[in-house]
Design a protein around this motif. Structure first.
Motif, PDB file in Angstrom:
ATOM      1  N   GLY A 195       0.777  -1.235   0.000  1.00  0.00           N
ATOM      2  CA  GLY A 195       0.000   0.000   0.000  1.00  0.00           C
ATOM      3  C   GLY A 195       0.802   1.274   0.000  1.00  0.00           C
ATOM      4  O   GLY A 195       0.223   2.371  -0.003  1.00  0.00           O
ATOM      5  N   ARG A 196       2.127   1.174  -0.013  1.00  0.00           N
ATOM      6  CA  ARG A 196       2.983   2.367  -0.001  1.00  0.00           C
ATOM      7  C   ARG A 196       3.662   2.540  -1.360  1.00  0.00           C
ATOM      8  O   ARG A 196       4.048   1.562  -2.000  1.00  0.00           O
ATOM      9  CB  ARG A 196       4.045   2.265   1.102  1.00  0.00           C
ATOM     10  CG  ARG A 196       3.465   2.301   2.508  1.00  0.00           C
ATOM     11  CD  ARG A 196       4.542   2.223   3.570  1.00  0.00           C
ATOM     12  NE  ARG A 196       3.951   2.407   4.901  1.00  0.00           N
ATOM     13  CZ  ARG A 196       3.775   3.583   5.477  1.00  0.00           C
ATOM     14  NH1 ARG A 196       4.178   4.698   4.845  1.00  0.00           N
ATOM     15  NH2 ARG A 196       3.222   3.679   6.674  1.00  0.00           N
ATOM     16  N   LEU A 230      -5.795  -6.580  -4.293  1.00  0.00           N
ATOM     17  CA  LEU A 230      -4.839  -7.176  -3.356  1.00  0.00           C
ATOM     18  C   LEU A 230      -5.444  -7.287  -1.967  1.00  0.00           C
ATOM     19  O   LEU A 230      -5.146  -8.244  -1.221  1.00  0.00           O
ATOM     20  CB  LEU A 230      -3.574  -6.326  -3.320  1.00  0.00           C
ATOM     21  CG  LEU A 230      -2.390  -6.844  -2.501  1.00  0.00           C
ATOM     22  CD1 LEU A 230      -1.910  -8.189  -3.032  1.00  0.00           C
ATOM     23  CD2 LEU A 230      -1.254  -5.840  -2.511  1.00  0.00           C
ATOM     24  N   ASP A 231      -6.308  -6.343  -1.606  1.00  0.00           N
ATOM     25  CA  ASP A 231      -6.987  -6.367  -0.305  1.00  0.00           C
ATOM     26  C   ASP A 231      -8.101  -7.409  -0.241  1.00  0.00           C
ATOM     27  O   ASP A 231      -8.799  -7.506   0.778  1.00  0.00           O
ATOM     28  CB  ASP A 231      -7.583  -4.992   0.008  1.00  0.00           C
ATOM     29  CG  ASP A 231      -6.530  -3.928   0.256  1.00  0.00           C
ATOM     30  OD1 ASP A 231      -5.370  -4.291   0.517  1.00  0.00           O
ATOM     31  OD2 ASP A 231      -6.864  -2.728   0.185  1.00  0.00           O
ATOM     32  N   GLY A 252       1.084 -17.025  -9.088  1.00  0.00           N
ATOM     33  CA  GLY A 252      -0.035 -16.502  -8.315  1.00  0.00           C
ATOM     34  C   GLY A 252      -0.347 -15.044  -8.593  1.00  0.00           C
ATOM     35  O   GLY A 252      -1.340 -14.506  -8.081  1.00  0.00           O
ATOM     36  N   SER A 253       0.479 -14.381  -9.401  1.00  0.00           N
ATOM     37  CA  SER A 253       0.203 -13.005  -9.791  1.00  0.00           C
ATOM     38  C   SER A 253      -0.901 -12.977 -10.833  1.00  0.00           C
ATOM     39  O   SER A 253      -1.157 -13.967 -11.519  1.00  0.00           O
ATOM     40  CB  SER A 253       1.462 -12.344 -10.352  1.00  0.00           C
ATOM     41  OG  SER A 253       2.495 -12.326  -9.391  1.00  0.00           O
ATOM     42  N   ARG A 284       4.210 -10.862  -2.851  1.00  0.00           N
ATOM     43  CA  ARG A 284       5.082  -9.749  -2.492  1.00  0.00           C
ATOM     44  C   ARG A 284       4.299  -8.514  -2.044  1.00  0.00           C
ATOM     45  O   ARG A 284       4.895  -7.472  -1.761  1.00  0.00           O
ATOM     46  CB  ARG A 284       5.977  -9.385  -3.675  1.00  0.00           C
ATOM     47  CG  ARG A 284       6.950 -10.489  -4.092  1.00  0.00           C
ATOM     48  CD  ARG A 284       7.698 -10.110  -5.349  1.00  0.00           C
ATOM     49  NE  ARG A 284       8.695 -11.114  -5.729  1.00  0.00           N
ATOM     50  CZ  ARG A 284       8.421 -12.209  -6.432  1.00  0.00           C
ATOM     51  NH1 ARG A 284       7.163 -12.452  -6.813  1.00  0.00           N
ATOM     52  NH2 ARG A 284       9.367 -13.065  -6.739  1.00  0.00           N
ATOM     53  N   LYS A 285       2.971  -8.597  -2.042  1.00  0.00           N
ATOM     54  CA  LYS A 285       2.097  -7.468  -1.706  1.00  0.00           C
ATOM     55  C   LYS A 285       2.367  -6.275  -2.626  1.00  0.00           C
ATOM     56  O   LYS A 285       2.377  -5.128  -2.206  1.00  0.00           O
ATOM     57  CB  LYS A 285       2.254  -7.065  -0.236  1.00  0.00           C
ATOM     58  CG  LYS A 285       1.868  -8.171   0.744  1.00  0.00           C
ATOM     59  CD  LYS A 285       1.981  -7.712   2.180  1.00  0.00           C
ATOM     60  CE  LYS A 285       1.574  -8.815   3.139  1.00  0.00           C
ATOM     61  NZ  LYS A 285       1.680  -8.383   4.563  1.00  0.00           N
ATOM     62  N   LEU A 286       2.584  -6.603  -3.906  1.00  0.00           N
ATOM     63  CA  LEU A 286       2.961  -5.613  -4.901  1.00  0.00           C
ATOM     64  C   LEU A 286       1.806  -5.267  -5.827  1.00  0.00           C
ATOM     65  O   LEU A 286       1.014  -6.144  -6.207  1.00  0.00           O
ATOM     66  CB  LEU A 286       4.100  -6.143  -5.772  1.00  0.00           C
ATOM     67  CG  LEU A 286       5.548  -5.941  -5.358  1.00  0.00           C
ATOM     68  CD1 LEU A 286       6.462  -6.548  -6.426  1.00  0.00           C
ATOM     69  CD2 LEU A 286       5.873  -4.476  -5.160  1.00  0.00           C
TER      70      LEU A 286
END
Length: 401
Positions: free
Chosen positions: A107-108, A298-299, A341-342, A359-361
């Motif tokens: 999220g950043r 992603l959330d 998984g992307s 990777r939370k990307l």
């Protein structure tokens, strides 16, 4: 050669007609549909000048944003091992006509850059990224009960399709592009279906794609063959709009754009024949809001901790449902899937919203590639994504003694 000449003449006709004086324009101006098809044959200068203004050039509906904004706080700048990150990124963007790139981790904002006069407050057209957004709206409509089941047939929502090859195609088959109906999606061919679907005269108040698709023959049994088809995602947009009794832009605003906290209004191009928003393309938004869309996915499709998308849709959307023409890649519900998984929303001319859950990307990109698509262009985009992933992975490795 003759076909390329015809395409060039067609594009020139479109461009000249737009600039003619009003009296001449009344006699020879192309229809909105013809102008939309002409986009495929714009010059590089036209693409770069007009992709940020599509919603001004074509009739569009507004998806209003709300008072609350989902913050994208600044994170630590992302370092690319062995390279001057700034120079490397500038080189990539210049060579492939990239107008904006944003990378979020957890999220950043880890990386953000603009070019070609584009900036944070400007919008850029998404092309087929819109397909993934339309699919997402269907997942929300399924959660809200407007769509009863993904096993429903299209004829039950769109009566005009009864008696056509689409009558018994299911919503799920439409989402996976496995209708089995014949279609040619060659962007470089002025005679392909994708270059012809908006050219016909309006008939009986039907959207262009309805008139076009009602006549198409079946080529394979439904559910057995994947074939990329933009018109079918316009069809999905019609289904969502009829089920919810709202335009795609209005439904997007009410269910996602305002509640999740997008920072700026978005716009969706309308079909000239019935005024419906075209689900397969035509969505314009800021780079930051494209990144927020990826973050929403992603959330887990949650807003305020609550799921707003049907879980059955979400699980199908981001996991392979059918194979495609490229080894190792797959297709979910109008989202492209990778073996790690992307998954991604991808549009011609270089648009992308890429989501890497491990990777939370989130990687968002808007561009004006020199052609709609091509192996070298696609490979360059993949290498860019891979470089971002390696940079994130390298940060997690212990320092050398």
């Amino acid at each position: 050669m003759r076909l390329n000449l015809l395409a060039g003449l067609f594009a020139a006709t479109v461009c000249l007609a737009v600039a003619l004086p009003s009296a001449a324009a009344e006699r020879s101006a192309p229809t909105i549909g013809q102008q939309r098809e002409g986009v495929l044959f714009w010059t590089q200068a036209q693409r770069e000048a007009r992709f940020p203004r599509m919603y001004e050039l074509f009739p569009s509906d507004r998806a209003a944003h709300g008072a609350q904004v989902h913050a994208l706080p600044q994170g630590r700048p992302l370092a690319v091992a062995g390279r001057d990150a700034s120079a490397w990124l500038a080189g990539y963007m210049d060579r492939y006509h990239i107008a904006g790139v944003m990378v979020l981790e957890d999220g950043r904002v880890r990386l953000q850059r603009y070019a070609k006069g584009f900036g944070p407050d400007r919008r850029w057209t998404s092309f087929s990224v819109a397909k993934s957004v339309t699919s997402t709206l269907l997942g929300i409509a399924l959660q809200q009960g407007y769509i009863h089941s993904m096993g429903d047939t299209l004829g039950s929502y769109i009566p005009e399709l009864r008696g056509s090859a689409y009558a018994d195609v299911t919503v799920q088959q439409l989402l996976t592009m496995t209708s089995g109906v014949r279609w040619n999606e060659d962007y470089a061919d002025a005679r392909s279906d994708v270059a012809q679907m908006y050219l016909g005269a309006c008939a009986d108040g039907r959207a262009h794609v309805l008139s076009y698709l009602m006549k198409m023959p079946r080529q394979w049994p439904a559910g057995t063959h994947w074939n990329y088809n933009t018109a079918e995602t316009d069809l999905l947009g019609i289904l969502v709009q009829r089920a919810t009794h709202r335009s795609l832009a209005a439904y997007l605003s009410q269910t996602l754009w305002q509640p999740y906290g997008m920072a700026a209004d978005a716009y969706w191009i309308k079909d000239e024949c019935d005024g419906s928003d075209t689900g397969g393309s035509g969505l314009s938004a800021t780079l930051g809001d494209y990144a927020r869309l990826g973050q929403f996915m992603l959330d887990g499709g949650r807003i305020g901790g609550k799921p707003v998308i049907a879980q059955a849709w979400l699980q199908g959307a981001v996991h392979r449902q059918t194979g495609v023409d490229e080894p190792g890649r797959g297709y979910g519900y109008l989202w492209w899937t990778d073996t790690d998984g992307s998954y991604a929303a991808i549009g011609i001319f270089g648009q992308m919203v890429y989501v890497d859950p491990a990777r939370k990307l989130v990687i968002a990109q808007v561009a004006a590639w020199p052609q709609a698509t091509g192996k070298a262009l696609v490979q360059a985009r993949r290498e860019f994504v891979a470089a971002i992933k390696r940079a994130v992975d390298d940060e997690g490795k212990p320092a050398s003694p």
